[in-house]
Design a protein around this motif. Structure first.
Motif, PDB file in Angstrom:
ATOM      1  N   ASP A  95       0.840  -1.194   0.000  1.00  0.00           N
ATOM      2  CA  ASP A  95       0.000   0.000   0.000  1.00  0.00           C
ATOM      3  C   ASP A  95       0.879   1.249   0.000  1.00  0.00           C
ATOM      4  N   SER A  96       0.509   2.232  -0.816  1.00  0.00           N
ATOM      5  CA  SER A  96       1.303   3.462  -0.891  1.00  0.00           C
ATOM      6  C   SER A  96       1.283   4.235   0.421  1.00  0.00           C
ATOM      7  N   ARG A  97       0.281   3.981   1.264  1.00  0.00           N
ATOM      8  CA  ARG A  97       0.193   4.668   2.546  1.00  0.00           C
ATOM      9  C   ARG A  97       0.969   3.963   3.649  1.00  0.00           C
ATOM     10  N   SER A  98       1.583   2.846   3.330  1.00  0.00           N
ATOM     11  CA  SER A  98       2.299   2.069   4.334  1.00  0.00           C
ATOM     12  C   SER A  98       3.484   2.833   4.900  1.00  0.00           C
ATOM     13  N   HIS A  99       3.687   2.664   6.198  1.00  0.00           N
ATOM     14  CA  HIS A  99       4.824   3.285   6.888  1.00  0.00           C
ATOM     15  C   HIS A  99       6.128   2.569   6.559  1.00  0.00           C
ATOM     16  N   LYS A 100       6.016   1.361   6.006  1.00  0.00           N
ATOM     17  CA  LYS A 100       7.156   0.532   5.584  1.00  0.00           C
ATOM     18  C   LYS A 100       7.994   0.015   6.743  1.00  0.00           C
ATOM     19  N   SER A 101       7.511   0.155   7.966  1.00  0.00           N
ATOM     20  CA  SER A 101       8.218  -0.424   9.118  1.00  0.00           C
ATOM     21  C   SER A 101       7.784  -1.883   9.244  1.00  0.00           C
ATOM     22  N   TYR A 102       8.730  -2.800   9.060  1.00  0.00           N
ATOM     23  CA  TYR A 102       8.412  -4.229   8.975  1.00  0.00           C
ATOM     24  C   TYR A 102       8.899  -4.929  10.236  1.00  0.00           C
ATOM     25  N   ARG A 103       7.968  -5.268  11.141  1.00  0.00           N
ATOM     26  CA  ARG A 103       8.323  -5.884  12.425  1.00  0.00           C
ATOM     27  C   ARG A 103       7.332  -6.987  12.780  1.00  0.00           C
ATOM     28  N   PRO A 104       7.208  -8.007  11.942  1.00  0.00           N
ATOM     29  CA  PRO A 104       6.168  -9.018  12.159  1.00  0.00           C
ATOM     30  C   PRO A 104       6.321  -9.800  13.459  1.00  0.00           C
ATOM     31  N   LEU A 105       7.553 -10.021  13.906  1.00  0.00           N
ATOM     32  CA  LEU A 105       7.755 -10.792  15.136  1.00  0.00           C
ATOM     33  C   LEU A 105       7.177 -10.040  16.334  1.00  0.00           C
ATOM     34  N   THR A 106       7.394  -8.733  16.375  1.00  0.00           N
ATOM     35  CA  THR A 106       6.825  -7.932  17.464  1.00  0.00           C
ATOM     36  C   THR A 106       5.304  -7.944  17.391  1.00  0.00           C
ATOM     37  N   THR A 107       4.757  -7.815  16.190  1.00  0.00           N
ATOM     38  CA  THR A 107       3.299  -7.845  16.019  1.00  0.00           C
ATOM     39  C   THR A 107       2.725  -9.170  16.505  1.00  0.00           C
ATOM     40  N   LEU A 108       3.426 -10.266  16.249  1.00  0.00           N
ATOM     41  CA  LEU A 108       2.944 -11.581  16.689  1.00  0.00           C
ATOM     42  C   LEU A 108       2.964 -11.699  18.208  1.00  0.00           C
ATOM     43  N   THR A 109       3.911 -11.048  18.868  1.00  0.00           N
ATOM     44  CA  THR A 109       3.898 -11.072  20.345  1.00  0.00           C
ATOM     45  C   THR A 109       2.703 -10.276  20.871  1.00  0.00           C
ATOM     46  N   PHE A 110       2.351  -9.185  20.190  1.00  0.00           N
ATOM     47  CA  PHE A 110       1.143  -8.450  20.574  1.00  0.00           C
ATOM     48  C   PHE A 110      -0.086  -9.342  20.408  1.00  0.00           C
ATOM     49  N   ARG A 111      -0.114 -10.062  19.290  1.00  0.00           N
ATOM     50  CA  ARG A 111      -1.257 -10.944  19.025  1.00  0.00           C
ATOM     51  C   ARG A 111      -1.336 -12.061  20.064  1.00  0.00           C
ATOM     52  N   ALA A 112      -0.179 -12.576  20.472  1.00  0.00           N
ATOM     53  CA  ALA A 112      -0.164 -13.616  21.505  1.00  0.00           C
ATOM     54  C   ALA A 112      -0.748 -13.073  22.813  1.00  0.00           C
ATOM     55  N   ASN A 113      -0.362 -11.846  23.175  1.00  0.00           N
ATOM     56  CA  ASN A 113      -0.944 -11.216  24.363  1.00  0.00           C
ATOM     57  C   ASN A 113      -2.458 -11.095  24.231  1.00  0.00           C
ATOM     58  N   TYR A 114      -2.900 -10.672  23.044  1.00  0.00           N
ATOM     59  CA  TYR A 114      -4.337 -10.462  22.830  1.00  0.00           C
ATOM     60  C   TYR A 114      -5.112 -11.781  22.914  1.00  0.00           C
ATOM     61  N   LEU A 115      -4.569 -12.828  22.317  1.00  0.00           N
ATOM     62  CA  LEU A 115      -5.262 -14.117  22.338  1.00  0.00           C
ATOM     63  C   LEU A 115      -5.350 -14.687  23.747  1.00  0.00           C
ATOM     64  N   MET A 116      -4.368 -14.366  24.587  1.00  0.00           N
ATOM     65  CA  MET A 116      -4.356 -14.907  25.951  1.00  0.00           C
ATOM     66  C   MET A 116      -5.212 -14.093  26.917  1.00  0.00           C
ATOM     67  N   VAL A 117      -5.144 -12.766  26.820  1.00  0.00           N
ATOM     68  CA  VAL A 117      -5.810 -11.937  27.838  1.00  0.00           C
ATOM     69  C   VAL A 117      -6.673 -10.829  27.249  1.00  0.00           C
ATOM     70  N   GLY A 118      -6.800 -10.769  25.917  1.00  0.00           N
ATOM     71  CA  GLY A 118      -7.558  -9.679  25.318  1.00  0.00           C
ATOM     72  C   GLY A 118      -6.780  -8.372  25.397  1.00  0.00           C
TER      73      GLY A 118
END
Length: 658
Positions: free
Chosen positions: A87-110
């Motif tokens: 996407d042309s509006r993308s910030h281009k900061s690529y940090r999928p591993l960090t995003t997955l840790t956020f998702r893990a937190n969300y799946l466990m405790v919301g």
């Protein structure tokens, strides 16, 4: 008791240095427990904080984190904020591993911020322990001074943004893998595990882009460590030299491939920044850009040395541009440059203290610490320094999380040298060190309170940087949302005074002004300074509609759709104006329903179809609205009316029963 134990440890360690000059002090679990405890204690009062600042778009509003049906692999195709990389509006900061840790937190405790903060603190504790181990195993420090380095890292106030700010997890997680790669590559007590080190380096990059610098640090430090190979005969080819060259080639090749992959991820376009994000980057003069960025780099070093004034946002005039060589701030740049140059020269000459000169191994140990400290201080800082590539910020404290380790290595080495020559004044020096640790720890605790809520963070920002236009703008947004309109207006005016071309401040101020002509003036100024400002066009269109200036209103709304073809509100307002023929209205309503999942728009389209006598299609959209939200009375009433009109009694009974 901890202070007494630390005192005894340092005294014992230094006594051994003076008598035996042995550099092989085994690390022990008590020292790791000590530094880890300090690291945790400094951030306990930050666990109750809310989602603030960048936490909201990166976590709360990020579909890669909170969307239940979102595939986990989607994080590898999106940027850190959940926007597709293409996407042309993308910030281009690529940090999928960090995003997955956020998702893990969300799946466990919301979306419970306590556990998000708790994960950050745990990672900081882990990074502190690993850094202490690096000091012993790689920097070749004695155990007491390695412990001191770990304690200084644990309590340094510059880390509060990275640890207490949930988004700062990217820097902390990247640091953990950065240190893991460093340890597996250079641990003097074990054989180099090259591929393990490369894997950890790759994970560091997936946590944050600055993790890429670990390959340069490993490569350059290895060259320094093995410099003696150059002294061997060029003709003589040894097995050791062959292994070394092969390893160097693999690391360099990996580094090159990762850079190419990172460029590919940009998808042919660089991230787009505004002048407010980084004013110096938009200045036409090369001299001004160089002087300003050089000073900012020096100012970062000053924050590591004296973190008295900290802020979560250093944009929009926080650091005025340096437009002249006569600016006194250039003295700091020269001073820092001279200091780093002196340290580089120090690594090529022996220590000047008598006790250390007697031991070549101690001399090599000091140089090793200095080289490693300089490498970690300088190289990971370069990507965010604006000296290599343009960053989307003037200064960000969280990017100093990794470089601070290099700074601390240099400081502790200096304290060690002073200790060795201080004689009977060691108690005074020790008292100063303990005082520094206490002050830094208390400052961390105080700074954590600033991150408790959106209001406390913004108030702290305005207090620290009263000349930062964005700080006043963000605080005004908070005051507006809180219903304190008059105070919000005052801060919007302050933001505009500090930054006259601040389009968003003009737009938001216009929404609070009741006088139509004055509001119109601010909307037009917002459009003048940012021709693509969607909200300013929309708000001006709404103002024209209220003034019954339908033609001007239509022009503004049409411009909104040109700027953003998916701007649903623009289509809705055009339908309300009823400026077009029936076919155009029908087409617009179809677009609205297709682009939005909200039940209100489906009901709007169903009402339109019902009025036109297209009952079956209207019934379809009423049911669609009910499937999104079954409590919509308008959709239920509309569907029931159509079923009764068509004589579908059984379906009407089912609808009522449902």
């Amino acid at each position: 008791m901890k202070q007494r134990a630390f005192t005894l440890g340092v005294t014992t360690g230094v006594t051994k240095i003076e008598t035996k000059h042995s550099l092989k002090y085994p690390s022990s679990w008590p020292q790791y427990i000590l530094v880890g405890s300090f690291a945790a204690a400094c951030y306990m009062n930050g666990l109750g904080g809310e989602f603030v600042h960048d936490d909201v778009p990166a976590v709360v509003l990020n579909k890669d984190v909170v969307a239940s049906s979102r595939r986990m692999l989607a994080a590898f195709g999106d940027d850190f904020w959940g926007t597709p990389m293409m996407d042309s509006r993308s910030h281009k900061s690529y940090r999928p591993l960090t995003t997955l840790t956020f998702r893990a937190n969300y799946l466990m405790v919301g979306l419970e911020p306590f556990w998000f903060h708790g994960t950050n603190v745990f990672l900081h504790v882990l990074a502190t322990i690993m850094f202490t181990k690096v000091c012993v195993k790689v920097a070749r420090m004695t155990s007491p001074f390695a412990t001191l380095a770990g304690l200084m890292f644990a309590v340094h106030p510059i880390h509060t943004e990275a640890v207490t700010g949930i988004v700062g997890r990217a820097d902390v997680l990247a640091c953990v893998f950065f240190l893991a790669s460093l340890l597996t590559y250079h641990d003097s007590t074990k054989k180099c595990r090259l591929w393990t080190s490369i894997i950890f380096g790759g994970l560091s990059i997936l946590a944050k882009e600055t993790g890429l610098t670990i390959f340069l640090v490993n490569l350059i430090f290895d060259i320094y460590q093995r410099w003696h190979l150059k002294k061997t005969s060029v003709v003589r080819w040894t097995k050791e030299k062959s292994t070394y060259i092969k390893k160097t080639f693999i690391v360099f090749l990996t580094f090159s491939v990762l850079i190419i992959l990172r460029l590919v991820l940009l998808r042919g376009s660089l991230p787009k920044f505004t002048r407010g994000d980084n004013p110096a980057a938009f200045h036409p003069s090369i001299q001004v850009r160089f002087l300003t960025f050089s000073y900012i780099a020096s100012f970062n070093f000053w924050l590591l040395l004296c973190p008295a004034h900290l802020s979560h946002d250093w944009q929009m005039g926080s650091i005025p541009l340096i437009t002249s060589l006569l600016d006194f701030r250039n003295l700091l740049t020269v001073l820092i440059f001279v200091l780093i140059s002196t340290l580089l020269l120090r690594t090529t000459s022996g220590p000047k203290t008598k006790s250390l000169n007697q031991d070549p191994e101690a001399k090599h140990s000091e140089n090793t610490t200095l080289v490693l400290g300089l490498l970690i201080l300088v190289i990971p800082f370069l990507p965010g320094s604006n000296l290599v590539t343009t960053a989307g910020f003037v200064l960000a404290e969280r990017v100093l999380y990794i470089p601070s380790m290099g700074f601390i290595l240099l400081v502790v080495q200096g304290l060690r040298n002073i200790w060795c020559i201080s004689g009977r004044h060691r108690q005074t020096l020790l008292s100063l060190i303990l005082f520094l640790l206490i002050v830094h720890g208390l400052q961390c605790v105080a700074r954590n309170k600033d991150w408790k809520s959106r209001e406390s963070l913004l108030r702290a920002g305005v207090r620290t940087l009263p000349h930062n236009a964005k700080m006043h703008y963000n605080f005004a947004n908070f005051l507006r949302d809180s219903g304190r309109v008059d105070l919000a207006k005052a801060h919007y005016h302050t933001a505009i005074r500090l930054w006259p071309t601040y389009a968003s401040a003009h737009n938001n101020l216009g929404t609070l002004i009741k006088n139509g002509d004055e509001a119109k003036k601010h909307f037009l100024l917002a459009i003048k300074y940012n021709q693509g400002h969607l909200n300013a066009h929309y708000n001006l269109g709404q103002l024209y509609r209220k003034q019954n200036r339908t033609y001007e209103a239509e022009q503004m709304l049409q411009k909104c759709i040109v700027i953003s073809p998916n701007f649903t509100l623009g289509y809705v307002e055009l339908v309300k104006l009823k400026l077009m023929n029936e076919s155009n209205i029908s087409d617009l309503l179809k677009i609205i329903v297709r682009q939005s999942t909200e039940a209100e728009y489906a009901i709007m389209y169903a009402d339109y179809l019902n009025q036109k006598g297209n009952y079956m299609l209207a019934l379809k959209y009423y049911n669609s609205a009910l499937s999104v939200c079954n409590c919509k009375l308008e959709a239920f009433t509309g569907a029931a009316t159509i079923l009764r009109r068509l004589g579908m009694q059984s379906r009407l009974f089912q609808l009522i029963t449902r």
